[in-house]
Enzyme design. Structure first.
Site, short mmCIF file in Angstrom:
data_model
loop_
_atom_site.label_atom_id
_atom_site.label_comp_id
_atom_site.label_asym_id
_atom_site.label_seq_id
_atom_site.Cartn_x
_atom_site.Cartn_y
_atom_site.Cartn_z
CG ASP A 1 -4.03 -1.73 3.39
OD1 ASP A 1 -3.88 -1.73 2.03
OD2 ASP A 1 -2.85 -1.12 4.03
CG ASP B 1 -1.71 2.19 6.60
OD1 ASP B 1 -1.92 1.71 5.20
OD2 ASP B 1 -1.46 3.06 7.72
CG ASP C 1 -2.02 1.18 1.72
OD1 ASP C 1 -2.50 1.41 0.14
OD2 ASP C 1 -2.01 1.39 2.46
#
Length: 1286
Positions: free
Chosen positions: A996, A992, A550
């Site tokens: 995700d 995080d 990400d």
């Protein structure tokens, strides 16, 4: 509402200013009827709801809002509703608004209350509908999916609605029998523990194999070992695992007991009394004090705040530390329920896992009031900054959203363990062949000696040692051969190493300890250390080929800084160097709890202070007015009502950055209530009455707030993503088109600088437009079906023909060490793909700044708007780049054959260019100008859903970098699955945020970052760390070590057991194929459990082939895991050949040395026992790279332990080997035999190792020699003490 229009009569008291409240327990408040003291319960260990729901962090559901009211706090008094007393509310957040009873109905329709929404980095529950389309594809691959990916359809209707009668738990539970509030997270009970645990353990096929072996050994004809001894290995493994599982479940029981026995205040017989959590039922009214945990899912009825506002912390629910706001309906806040037989009815949806959505209606005082996410507080949350709340229980116990979301992460298996099963099958084949040889040999021997069976050894039918004579049972040649086959299976059972499972678990546990204690992976900024949440896949860290990352919060800090602004087609923030701005003209960002400063553009500041009323001045005023008012940020005042002492509490870093920017330019958000906001504009308080608000959702990608200015002008302020804003701007004048073009150019410039962008617009509403919107809004907000879709249609009435004000550019800084980490990973042969929800230009800019993209890369951009567009773009790109890359790859492979081993550069210095030219499989396909694929989420919708996956895969693997923009959570998981399902390469996903989770769970290895987005990704991950840069050390150092250790551990265990079994096999061939064993039963059992297990565990934890400095300095050494150098079929077969030779040495050397002498069967067995232990330990010692005291103690200590055990066993008179060891150790021939066995058995291995290291060294061996040379060089150059000076 407007201060200038007589909407409210009488006018409300002074607005409420929210201040920090110290945690305390309150007594009764006015209407409670009695004082009840309550102290906060201590935090109990254990139960916290872990969520599997994953949403995009760029569009994550807010559920929070900001409220206060113009009305004072009044005690609960029963009153009859006026027939025209009508109230309106926001269906998104359902915050009530109270109106004058005498006001005309037409005017009342205008008074629509408002809720709050998140910026574009938060997602509304409607996004589950949007991304569920792409989720259908996932069933094609046949992979298991987490249930959290798709929520159930819970449309509320009379047939499936849940009826909860307020303060009437008997009526509520009489018909429907809802579950109680008792929870249970444990797996077992005293009755079910043994059968259930055994059932789970026997899912391992090896356990079934050893169970069958133990069962065969219980049959009298097959009792080769003692019946009790044969059960020992399996019972030992089962007991160890059962004790571990039992201890973990006991902790769960203790946690459940502590949680269920906690107490809360429950309304009983007209007053609040303490009641245990487990006895609370749906329909009961509970009261929670500050800093207490919420016992169940409750709908708020009232709070200590007169406006019905409450702050909650959801850390235990979703891991996010930011405070959320929840609201009680104003109708319930200002009404009484004490002493009433029936206080209202709540119709809500059936229990479901979606924590971001709650659909319900409340029938109260003859009114039907809509309820939503902002009106419910979930179990596991904590009350903060609010003295107390009162609510009614709607979901309890296992039906609460927290418990429904408490599913654990999917179980992952190591890829090396799957390879191990392949070798286990080969060993099973060997075992079958050996048993078949013994059975056939037995049959042939019996046939040859059928006339001598009465006197022949091993098979004589008469017993001449006892009187009277007793005949042995003889079943005939066919059945005797079958018995020999089955007996051989029992004798050779350890060919399949059952101890390997326990050994691997212990080794992984030790490896995890050293990873956790690595100080180089400790994040000082957040105080978080590395976490190993899964012990099954440590070695997979050494074989990762693809990293899916990400961007926001993972590569960047997710700490937003306002940097640029485009207002009325003029660009601000670039006229002066940023350093000068910060140095000379900056405002300290005290109220935002951040250490940064907001740079001030002097030109823009001068424009705002002009007295003229030009178009640019008006646009700038409305621009910052929108930044200050159109958000969910709550101003929290300190002890003094000073603007500088205000702290802002918001759920989104973007919103906080915008509010802080508005504050820096003189537009300070001072107060927020349910009906208005107060903004301090250059020292003057400006009150804006809030008429209504539309939340952000992933379909609209924007939010809007309808406000009334003091001059009674009604405006709608809108902000959102550029893709959704430009289509709703007014297009009726030339100036507007010019503004749009200039602003778009500025947005492109911001994106190229890596800034996150938002577009701001506004317009005035006419009376007719306002009336039409309010009428539709009322209908949509009270709808029970498709409420979100109807509200989107209602929002379109005001979100149209807007006047463009400008755009913002917010900087999200890169984390420390990210560029260096990505460069090292790429040099190690790892492909890094970035999957983000940001726009394409922003992602490309961040990619350049973090060295993911380079200027020499050829960028392939796929932005298709239909299936045909995507097909054409993919086909053209494949034809143009992939084919040419393949041809260039062939030339590259040829040229590589002429390159000297690249690791010679380690010896001759870094200037050698050879070290930069080693290709890695697919990287060979990359031409001199590497390729970078950039694709957006809209294209992925068509590609992942259609038959275009193969084309995307072919193109993607030919590229060095893949950058996916504007992707939804399920699309992230789809990209991971694209590689995972089509290659054998190891995948790792790192993120995080909640968005995700699906990607992390889909990848072979999931890594969570403890960042600004909460800990939801951490809770779903296999490993967790504080910063992205630690991934470099995790993979290149610990991943390499773990892979090398576990790979050698598996091969060594196969060798160790096979050499023992083959030694027994040669003996059986020489004893008439009778499966007679020269070793005692206990020696056979202790061999793999005690004699040789400790050294393998110690070496598997502590051995290091290279230092961490060398591994970090030369990342290409990580490629040994990609090439499977430590574990492959070639090494397995070489190990088996070596095993064959050593077993022959073990068997025949004693026969030769004792050929002229006499030795009994137990003496030779004792000799073989100690000899095989010595030879396998020296074999292990030859491969150890790092000797420490513990290693010496384990290797040589195991030989001493073996002798000690043999002395103890030979000292027991009832054993047939009684006294054997005492006789053997006194003879020189015994020690000479052991020496000869060791030398003859290990000499070929020693010679092969020397030859291979001298003539065919591996990269790791060369690097190890370089380490030794460097160490000697440093020792030589180290200054020596001057002895003459002493």
């Amino acid at each position: 509402m407007s201060s200038g229009h007589p909407l409210l009569s009488p006018p409300g008291p002074s607005p409420v200013v929210h201040r920090r409240r110290s945690p305390r327990s309150l007594g009764s408040v006015g209407f409670l009827g009695r004082n009840v003291s309550f102290s906060s319960s201590d935090a109990e260990e254990g139960q916290s709801g872990y969520l599997d729901h994953e949403e995009d962090k760029e569009e994550e559901a807010s559920g929070a809002s900001v409220v206060a009211t113009d009305f004072g706090f009044s005690p609960f008094v029963r009153r009859h509703p006026h027939p025209t007393d009508k109230k309106f509310c926001s269906a998104e957040l359902h915050i009530p608004q109270q109106f004058s009873l005498a006001h005309p109905a037409k005017e009342r329709r205008r008074m629509v209350s408002w809720g709050a929404m998140e910026l574009h980095n938060n997602i509304h529950s409607a996004s589950s509908f949007e991304i569920s389309v792409s989720g259908e594809k996932f069933h094609k691959s046949g992979r298991a999916r987490s249930k959290s990916v798709v929520f159930e359809d819970n449309l509320l209707c009379e047939e499936n609605a849940r009826f909860v009668y307020i303060n009437d738990p008997w009526k509520t539970n009489d018909k429907y029998e809802f579950t109680g509030n008792e929870i249970r997270t444990s797996k077992y009970t005293l009755i079910t523990f043994l059968p259930k645990n055994l059932f789970i353990q026997f899912h391992r096929v090896a356990y079934l194999y050893f169970l069958a072996i133990a069962a065969l050994n219980q049959l009298p004809p097959l009792a080769v070992f003692g019946r009790t001894v044969s059960l020992f290995p399996l019972l030992f493994v089962l007991c160890v695992t059962a004790i571990k599982d039992g201890y973990e479940d006991w902790r769960r029981h203790r946690s459940d007991r502590n949680e269920n026995n906690r107490e809360a205040l429950v309304l009983q017989h007209g007053e609040f009394q303490m009641k245990k959590w487990k006895k609370i039922q749906a329909g009961e009214v509970v009261k929670i004090h500050a800093d207490e945990s919420i016992p169940c899912d409750i709908v708020l009825l009232c709070t200590s705040d007169p406006s019905g506002l409450a702050y909650i912390e959801t850390m235990n629910l979703d891991g996010e530390s930011n405070l959320k706001t929840r609201y009680a309906r104003q109708e319930t806040v200002s009404s009484a329920f004490e002493g009433c037989s029936e206080f209202g009815l709540i119709k809500c949806e059936q229990p479901n896992r979606n924590i971001y959505e709650f659909t319900a209606t409340m029938e109260f005082n003859g009114q039907q009031l809509p309820l939503s996410q902002s009106n419910i507080v979930l179990r596991g949350c904590q009350l903060k900054n609010t003295d107390w709340i009162i609510g009614v229980v709607v979901y309890a116990g296992q039906e609460t959203k927290a418990m429904l979301n408490s599913a654990v992460s999917p179980c992952k298996r190591s890829k090396l363990e799957s390879y191990m099963n392949r070798e286990t099958m080969w060993l099973s084949i060997f075992l079958f062949i050996m048993c078949l040889v013994v059975a056939l040999g037995s049959g042939l021997w019996l046939k040859r000696h059928k006339n001598q069976l009465d006197t022949a050894p091993y098979y004589r039918k008469h017993d001449f040692n006892k009187a009277p004579h007793k005949d042995y049972k003889y079943y005939g040649i066919p059945l005797e051969s079958l018995i020999s086959f089955l007996s051989s299976i029992i004798v050779f059972q350890i060919m399949i190493p059952i101890s390997l499972y326990i050994t691997m678990e212990l080794v992984r546990l030790g490896q995890s300890y050293f990873m956790i204690e690595d100080r180089h992976m400790y994040d000082e900024s957040s105080g978080s250390r590395f976490q190993c949440r899964s012990l099954n896949i440590n070695e997979d860290l050494g074989q990762v080929r693809y990293v899916f990352s990400d961007k926001t919060g993972t590569l960047t800090e997710n700490k937003m800084e306002f940097r640029r602004a485009s207002i009325y087609a003029k660009n601000y923030g670039s006229s002066l160097p940023m350093v000068d701005l910060i140095k000379d003209h900056s405002v300290q960002d005290r109220g935002c709890k951040r250490k940064s400063q907001v740079p001030i553009d002097l030109e823009l500041m001068e424009l705002l202070h002009k007295k003229v009323t030009g178009d640019d001045r008006i646009a700038a005023h409305e621009f910052f007015l929108a930044l200050a008012a159109c958000n969910t940020v709550i101003p929290i005042h300190g002890a003094e009502e000073d603007i500088g002492a205000i702290e802002y509490q918001g759920e989104s870093p973007d919103e906080q950055a915008l509010v802080c920017a508005a504050r820096a330019y003189g537009y300070t958000l001072f107060e927020r209530t349910s009906g208005h906001v107060v903004i301090d504009v250059k020292g003057e308080k400006l009150r804006l009455d809030v008429i209504g608000l539309h939340e952000f959702d992933s379909v609209r990608k924007r939010m809007s707030v309808v406000i009334r200015l003091p001059n009674n002008v009604v405006k709608v302020l809108v902000k959102g993503a550029d893709t959704s804003m430009f289509s709703i701007l007014a297009k009726d004048h030339e100036r507007g088109d010019q503004l749009r073009r200039e602003t778009q150019n500025h947005l492109i410039e911001y994106s190229q600088q890596g800034l996150r962008t938002l577009v701001i617009a506004a317009k005035d509403l006419t009376v007719a437009e306002l009336d039409q919107w309010q009428e539709r809004y009322e209908e949509a907000s009270t709808s029970l079906i498709d409420r979100a879709a109807k509200l989107r249609q209602t929002a379109s009435l005001v979100e149209c023909n807007l006047n463009l004000l400008g755009a913002t550019g917010i900087e999200d800084k890169l984390q420390d060490g990210v560029p260096e980490a990505i460069e090292a990973l790429r040099e190690a042969g790892i492909k890094v793909w970035v999957l983000t929800g940001d726009k394409q230009e922003t992602a490309i800019s961040i990619g350049l700044s973090c060295r993911l993209l380079t200027t020499d890369m050829r960028q392939i951009i796929i932005n298709g708007h239909s299936e045909d567009d995507c097909r054409t773009l993919l086909t053209d790109a494949k034809a143009k780049y992939v084919t040419r890359s393949m041809s260039e790859a062939d030339e590259s492979v040829k040229s590589e054959n002429e390159i000297v081993n690249p690791y010679l550069a380690m010896v001759y210095g870094p200037k050698s260019s050879a070290i930069q030219k080693l290709p890695y499989q697919e990287d060979v396909m990359i031409s001199c100008a590497p390729l970078a694929l950039i694709i957006d989420g809209n294209s992925l919708v068509y590609i992942l859903e259609k038959d275009l996956e193969a084309d995307l895969f072919d193109l993607a693997i030919a590229c060095r970098v893949v950058l996916c923009c504007r992707v939804a959570p399920l699309q992230k998981a789809g990209i991971v699955d694209l590689i995972k399902s089509r290659t054998d390469d190891m995948t790792l996903a790192i993120g995080d945020g909640a968005n995700d989770v699906s990607m992390i769970q889909m990848a072979d290895v999931g890594v969570g970052i403890s960042g600004q987005e909460g800990r939801q990704a951490v809770m779903a991950s296999d490993f967790a760390m504080g910063q992205f840069q630690f991934l470099k050390r995790l993979l290149l150092v610990h991943g390499h070590w773990n892979y090398q250790r576990v790979a050698y551990l598996v091969l060594y265990n196969f060798y160790r057991n096979a050499v023992f079994v083959l030694m027994l096999f040669w003996y059986i061939l020489c004893t008439a194929f009778s499966t007679t064993s020269a070793l005692t039963d206990w020696s056979s059992v202790f061999y793999s459990v005690i004699y040789t297990s400790i050294p393998t565990i110690v070496v598997g934890i502590l051995d290091k082939d290279l230092s961490h400095r060398t591994l970090l300095k030369h990342p290409k050494l990580y490629g040994s895991g990609h090439r499977h150098e430590a574990y492959n079929m070639r090494l397995f077969w070489f190990s088996m050949i070596d095993t064959l030779w050593q077993s022959l040495a073990l068997f025949y050397v004693p026969l030769l040395t004792y050929k002229e002498g006499a030795i009994d069967i137990w003496s030779i067995g004792s000799l073989w026992t100690i000899a095989v232990v010595i030879i396998v330990n020296i074999h292990l010692a030859m491969d150890i790279q790092r000797w420490v005291f513990v290693t010496h103690l384990a290797v040589w200590g195991s030989i001493v332990i073996t002798y000690a055990c043999m002395v103890v066993l030979d000292s027991i008179p009832v054993f047939p080997n009684y006294g054997t060891i005492y006789h053997l150790v006194t003879t020189a021939r015994y020690w000479l035999t052991i020496l000869l066995i060791t030398v003859v058995g290990l000499l070929p291995r020693f010679l092969v190792k020397v030859m291979s290291q001298v003539f065919w060294p591996s990269d790791i061996q060369i690097a190890r020699e370089v380490e030794k040379l460097d160490k000697k060089r440093r020792a030589y150059l180290r200054p020596k003490p001057d002895h003459d000076a002493l």
